[in-house]
Design an enzyme around this catalytic site. Structure first.
Site, PDB file in Angstrom:
ATOM      1  N   TYR A 144      -0.520  10.837  -6.652  1.00  0.00           N
ATOM      2  CA  TYR A 144      -1.439   9.997  -5.872  1.00  0.00           C
ATOM      3  C   TYR A 144      -0.945   9.867  -4.428  1.00  0.00           C
ATOM      4  O   TYR A 144      -1.672  10.171  -3.483  1.00  0.00           O
ATOM      5  CB  TYR A 144      -1.526   8.629  -6.541  1.00  0.00           C
ATOM      6  CG  TYR A 144      -2.493   7.667  -5.902  1.00  0.00           C
ATOM      7  CD1 TYR A 144      -3.866   7.847  -6.015  1.00  0.00           C
ATOM      8  CD2 TYR A 144      -2.035   6.558  -5.187  1.00  0.00           C
ATOM      9  CE1 TYR A 144      -4.759   6.950  -5.437  1.00  0.00           C
ATOM     10  CE2 TYR A 144      -2.921   5.659  -4.608  1.00  0.00           C
ATOM     11  CZ  TYR A 144      -4.276   5.853  -4.737  1.00  0.00           C
ATOM     12  OH  TYR A 144      -5.160   4.963  -4.158  1.00  0.00           O
ATOM     13  N   LYS A 148      -2.681  11.720  -1.287  1.00  0.00           N
ATOM     14  CA  LYS A 148      -3.330  10.953  -0.213  1.00  0.00           C
ATOM     15  C   LYS A 148      -2.702  11.267   1.137  1.00  0.00           C
ATOM     16  O   LYS A 148      -3.377  11.271   2.162  1.00  0.00           O
ATOM     17  CB  LYS A 148      -3.207   9.450  -0.510  1.00  0.00           C
ATOM     18  CG  LYS A 148      -4.093   8.976  -1.656  1.00  0.00           C
ATOM     19  CD  LYS A 148      -5.542   8.893  -1.216  1.00  0.00           C
ATOM     20  CE  LYS A 148      -6.412   8.237  -2.269  1.00  0.00           C
ATOM     21  NZ  LYS A 148      -7.807   8.117  -1.846  1.00  0.00           N
ATOM     22  N   PHE A 190      -4.259  -9.633 -15.454  1.00  0.00           N
ATOM     23  CA  PHE A 190      -4.009 -11.067 -15.648  1.00  0.00           C
ATOM     24  C   PHE A 190      -5.283 -11.791 -16.075  1.00  0.00           C
ATOM     25  O   PHE A 190      -5.270 -12.617 -16.985  1.00  0.00           O
ATOM     26  CB  PHE A 190      -3.480 -11.706 -14.354  1.00  0.00           C
ATOM     27  CG  PHE A 190      -2.019 -11.426 -14.072  1.00  0.00           C
ATOM     28  CD1 PHE A 190      -1.228 -10.719 -14.966  1.00  0.00           C
ATOM     29  CD2 PHE A 190      -1.426 -11.896 -12.905  1.00  0.00           C
ATOM     30  CE1 PHE A 190       0.119 -10.458 -14.698  1.00  0.00           C
ATOM     31  CE2 PHE A 190      -0.080 -11.651 -12.627  1.00  0.00           C
ATOM     32  CZ  PHE A 190       0.691 -10.931 -13.520  1.00  0.00           C
ATOM     33  N   ARG A 210       2.861  -8.954  -3.714  1.00  0.00           N
ATOM     34  CA  ARG A 210       1.727  -8.104  -3.338  1.00  0.00           C
ATOM     35  C   ARG A 210       0.798  -8.972  -2.488  1.00  0.00           C
ATOM     36  O   ARG A 210       0.839 -10.197  -2.564  1.00  0.00           O
ATOM     37  CB  ARG A 210       0.939  -7.635  -4.576  1.00  0.00           C
ATOM     38  CG  ARG A 210       1.688  -6.682  -5.496  1.00  0.00           C
ATOM     39  CD  ARG A 210       1.883  -5.302  -4.865  1.00  0.00           C
ATOM     40  NE  ARG A 210       2.508  -4.382  -5.796  1.00  0.00           N
ATOM     41  CZ  ARG A 210       3.811  -4.271  -5.993  1.00  0.00           C
ATOM     42  NH1 ARG A 210       4.652  -5.032  -5.336  1.00  0.00           N
ATOM     43  NH2 ARG A 210       4.286  -3.389  -6.856  1.00  0.00           N
ATOM     44  N   ARG A 276       4.871  -5.422  -0.750  1.00  0.00           N
ATOM     45  CA  ARG A 276       3.823  -4.626  -0.122  1.00  0.00           C
ATOM     46  C   ARG A 276       2.934  -5.588   0.634  1.00  0.00           C
ATOM     47  O   ARG A 276       2.370  -6.503   0.057  1.00  0.00           O
ATOM     48  CB  ARG A 276       3.041  -3.925  -1.235  1.00  0.00           C
ATOM     49  CG  ARG A 276       1.904  -3.051  -0.826  1.00  0.00           C
ATOM     50  CD  ARG A 276       2.257  -1.919   0.072  1.00  0.00           C
ATOM     51  NE  ARG A 276       3.168  -0.915  -0.415  1.00  0.00           N
ATOM     52  CZ  ARG A 276       2.950  -0.081  -1.424  1.00  0.00           C
ATOM     53  NH1 ARG A 276       1.876  -0.155  -2.140  1.00  0.00           N
ATOM     54  NH2 ARG A 276       3.836   0.830  -1.724  1.00  0.00           N
TER      55      ARG A 276
HETATM   56  N1  LIG Z   1      -8.917  -0.636  -5.027  1.00  0.00           N
HETATM   57  C1  LIG Z   1      -7.831  -0.601  -4.293  1.00  0.00           C
HETATM   58  O1  LIG Z   1      -7.085  -1.584  -4.247  1.00  0.00           O
HETATM   59  C2  LIG Z   1      -7.492   0.621  -3.475  1.00  0.00           C
HETATM   60  C3  LIG Z   1      -6.306   0.592  -2.733  1.00  0.00           C
HETATM   61  C4  LIG Z   1      -5.979   1.716  -1.972  1.00  0.00           C
HETATM   62  C5  LIG Z   1      -6.823   2.799  -1.921  1.00  0.00           C
HETATM   63  N2  LIG Z   1      -7.954   2.801  -2.643  1.00  0.00           N
HETATM   64  C6  LIG Z   1      -8.799   4.009  -2.585  1.00  0.00           C
HETATM   65  O2  LIG Z   1     -10.166   3.690  -2.552  1.00  0.00           O
HETATM   66  C7  LIG Z   1     -10.924   4.626  -3.293  1.00  0.00           C
HETATM   67  C8  LIG Z   1     -11.765   3.929  -4.347  1.00  0.00           C
HETATM   68  O3  LIG Z   1     -10.907   3.203  -5.215  1.00  0.00           O
HETATM   69  P1  LIG Z   1     -11.457   2.262  -6.375  1.00  0.00           P
HETATM   70  O4  LIG Z   1     -10.555   1.100  -6.481  1.00  0.00           O
HETATM   71  O5  LIG Z   1     -12.911   2.027  -6.184  1.00  0.00           O
HETATM   72  O6  LIG Z   1     -11.182   3.189  -7.638  1.00  0.00           O
HETATM   73  P2  LIG Z   1     -12.150   3.657  -8.823  1.00  0.00           P
HETATM   74  O7  LIG Z   1     -11.316   4.409  -9.774  1.00  0.00           O
HETATM   75  O8  LIG Z   1     -12.926   2.488  -9.338  1.00  0.00           O
HETATM   76  O9  LIG Z   1     -13.157   4.603  -8.061  1.00  0.00           O
HETATM   77  C9  LIG Z   1     -12.918   5.965  -7.830  1.00  0.00           C
HETATM   78  C10 LIG Z   1     -14.213   6.704  -8.112  1.00  0.00           C
HETATM   79  O10 LIG Z   1     -14.012   8.091  -7.847  1.00  0.00           O
HETATM   80  C11 LIG Z   1     -14.564   8.834  -8.918  1.00  0.00           C
HETATM   81  N3  LIG Z   1     -13.873  10.116  -8.982  1.00  0.00           N
HETATM   82  C12 LIG Z   1     -12.581  10.355  -9.342  1.00  0.00           C
HETATM   83  N4  LIG Z   1     -12.302  11.669  -9.267  1.00  0.00           N
HETATM   84  C13 LIG Z   1     -13.428  12.279  -8.834  1.00  0.00           C
HETATM   85  C14 LIG Z   1     -13.773  13.617  -8.556  1.00  0.00           C
HETATM   86  N5  LIG Z   1     -12.887  14.602  -8.714  1.00  0.00           N
HETATM   87  N6  LIG Z   1     -15.038  13.890  -8.158  1.00  0.00           N
HETATM   88  C15 LIG Z   1     -15.948  12.903  -8.001  1.00  0.00           C
HETATM   89  N7  LIG Z   1     -15.681  11.603  -8.245  1.00  0.00           N
HETATM   90  C16 LIG Z   1     -14.440  11.304  -8.654  1.00  0.00           C
HETATM   91  C17 LIG Z   1     -14.361   7.976 -10.144  1.00  0.00           C
HETATM   92  O11 LIG Z   1     -15.189   8.312 -11.232  1.00  0.00           O
HETATM   93  C18 LIG Z   1     -14.647   6.587  -9.573  1.00  0.00           C
HETATM   94  O12 LIG Z   1     -16.008   6.280  -9.629  1.00  0.00           O
HETATM   95  C19 LIG Z   1      -9.924   5.618  -3.890  1.00  0.00           C
HETATM   96  O13 LIG Z   1      -9.867   6.759  -3.074  1.00  0.00           O
HETATM   97  C20 LIG Z   1      -8.614   4.869  -3.812  1.00  0.00           C
HETATM   98  O14 LIG Z   1      -7.517   5.734  -3.677  1.00  0.00           O
HETATM   99  C21 LIG Z   1      -8.307   1.739  -3.426  1.00  0.00           C
END
Ligand SMILES: NC(=O)c1ccc[n+]([C@@H]2O[C@H](COP(=O)([O-])OP(=O)(O)OC[C@H]3O[C@@H](n4cnc5c(N)ncnc54)[C@H](O)[C@@H]3O)[C@@H](O)[C@H]2O)c1
Length: 310
Positions: A144, A148, A190, A210, A276
């Protein structure tokens, strides 16, 4: 400028973003392979004429006509991104290449949902955007973190080499309704444990901290970043700098749920960061953005959502 592609649009953040974009008058193409996202997250949008859903995997090229791209596709929680680490790296890297290729062809502005995990286990707190990070490239979180980081590199090289309008944000822990109930993230863990009357699992001694940003605040930041002048490309931290220990969070959740749950302690997972917290000075200065929702108010909304689905 109104045809907007949201990759990962059926996920936690993506579904909130689709909602926000629709209410701003945009035509939204929501793309997802449903790896962690669900149709339930976007079912209420399907009847809207300006909303379209496409089942597609970003690791394959895509040919559509769009004006803006929000690239969110990628599993975000360790439980999910470690289940198939090779696919996780492919999603970040091949996904970025494919979406950047699409942006290059259509001259669309492209936004990347990067992450605070690019800072790894940081030596400085809070982390400003200028900090290069401390990531273990061969650890179990590397699929991951390094995926990224590589995606960020690709975004900046497409910008330098092909003059693409890019927007890169580094997201810190975000929570809210539509989080996946079993993704192992601490807030959902939680809340689910407290509602079900189970003991809340604390990793380590619970003194690690966090910061938690409520989803509505984060989506405000996304919109401001995408609408910012073309020379503002990032990376920009988005998150809530208010810091809480895991023990404080557990106690807050137990009291808001009104649960009798106790705490149970387990060993810390590998490469788990001790602290963090975002430095959001840049977002304040350049986007006039800052989070507004308190942890207590955000938790109440999230608890309401989880009570509804459990
Ligand atoms: N939620 C957080 O706290 C957080 C923190 C840092 C970064 N992010 C980033 O934000 C973005 C969204 O995160 P989230 O929390 O909504 O996660 P999530 O897992 O709910 O959403 C990710 C979405 O991407 C889709 N997906 C995964 N692989 C795929 C692929 N190969 N092709 C098409 N779709 C695909 C999944 O089905 C899902 O709907 C991510 O890129 C994540 O890295 C989120």
């Amino acid at each position: 400028m109104n045809r907007i592609l949201v990759t990962g649009g059926a996920g936690f953040l993506g579904s909130h973003l689709c909602e926000r974009l629709l209410s701003s008058g945009a035509d939204v193409l929501c793309l997802d392979n449903f790896y962690t996202g669900s149709k339930a997250n976007i079912a209420h949008l399907l009847e809207q004429p300006r909303f379209e859903l496409l089942r597609h995997d970003v690791t394959f090229p895509l040919y559509v006509e769009v004006d803006r791209i929000f690239n969110l596709a990628c599993p975000a929680s360790p439980v999910h991104y470690q289940r198939d680490p090779v696919q996780t790296t492919k999603t970040s890297v091949h996904g970025a290449i494919n979406m950047l290729g699409l942006a290059k062809r259509t001259r669309a502005a492209i936004f990347q949902a990067s992450t605070s995990e690019v800072y790894g286990d940081p030596e400085i707190h809070p982390q400003p955007e200028s900090y290069w990070g401390r990531v273990n490239p061969v650890g179990s979180r590397a699929c991951y973190d390094e995926g990224k980081r590589c995606a960020e590199t690709l975004f900046f090289d497409y910008h330098r080499q092909h003059h693409l309008p890019i927007k890169v944000v580094r997201i810190f822990n975000t929570y809210g309704p539509k989080m996946h109930p079993n993704d192992g993230r601490v807030v959902s863990n939680f809340i689910v444990q407290a509602i079900e009357g189970k003991d809340l699992t604390i990793f380590g001694d619970g003194q690690q901290t966090r910061s938690f940003c409520y989803v509505d605040d984060l989506i405000d930041g996304f919109m401001k970043m995408m609408d910012s002048p073309e020379d503002l490309i990032g990376p920009i931290n988005l998150g809530n700098p208010a810091e809480f220990t895991m023990l404080e969070l557990a106690e807050k959740v137990i009291s808001l749920v009104g649960s009798r749950s106790k705490l149970c302690f387990k060993a810390l997972p590998e490469d788990d960061p001790k602290q963090r917290r975002p430095d959001i000075t840049l977002a304040g200065k350049l986007l006039q953005w800052q989070p507004r929702v308190s942890l207590e108010d955000g938790l109440k909304e999230t608890i309401k959502y989880f009570r509804g689905i459990l």
